[in-house]
Design a protein around this motif. Structure first.
Motif, short mmCIF file in Angstrom:
data_model
loop_
_atom_site.label_atom_id
_atom_site.label_comp_id
_atom_site.label_asym_id
_atom_site.label_seq_id
_atom_site.Cartn_x
_atom_site.Cartn_y
_atom_site.Cartn_z
N THR A 276 36.46 10.77 -128.99
CA THR A 276 38.13 11.00 -128.39
C THR A 276 38.84 11.29 -129.48
O THR A 276 38.42 11.28 -130.62
CB THR A 276 38.48 9.62 -127.54
OG1 THR A 276 38.47 8.74 -128.77
CG2 THR A 276 37.77 9.29 -126.72
N SER B 194 32.06 7.13 -129.30
CA SER B 194 31.42 7.35 -128.06
C SER B 194 30.61 8.41 -127.75
O SER B 194 30.75 9.35 -128.91
CB SER B 194 32.62 7.36 -126.69
OG SER B 194 33.46 8.34 -127.05
N GLU C 43 39.25 8.34 -131.84
CA GLU C 43 38.31 8.01 -132.85
C GLU C 43 38.25 8.88 -133.81
O GLU C 43 38.07 8.69 -135.00
CB GLU C 43 36.98 8.25 -131.90
CG GLU C 43 36.67 7.02 -130.86
CD GLU C 43 35.66 7.09 -129.89
OE1 GLU C 43 34.96 6.14 -129.57
OE2 GLU C 43 35.30 8.35 -129.89
#
Length: 78
Positions: free
Chosen positions: A51, A47, A54
């Motif tokens: 995050t 993203s 991730e």
């Protein structure tokens, strides 16, 4: 890494040279029932602000590949 055990042939392939090359290729590629398992290729997306999950997924994926490369280097050093 150690050099492969390929005999000196003076530039002409001999039967020993061909056998040594074949043996080394089989050891590296694992054709003697000792195949190295490589991780599947994955598409990892992030993203705009990655995050923690991730980043952990990427870290786990890189670690899988690192283990495979270490196994290959160990095999080449045998």
């Amino acid at each position: 890494m150690k050099k492969p055990n390929i005999p000196e042939t003076g530039g002409r392939p001999t039967s020993e040279f061909v056998r040594a090359v074949k043996d080394n290729i089989e050891v590296i590629t694992g054709r003697r029932r000792n195949r190295l398992d490589l991780p599947d290729i994955q598409t990892i997306t992030f993203s705009a602000a990655p995050t923690q999950a991730e980043c952990q997924a990427l870290n786990a994926y890189v670690n899988e590949w690192a283990k495979s490369m270490v196994a290959l280097m160990d095999r080449l050093d045998e």
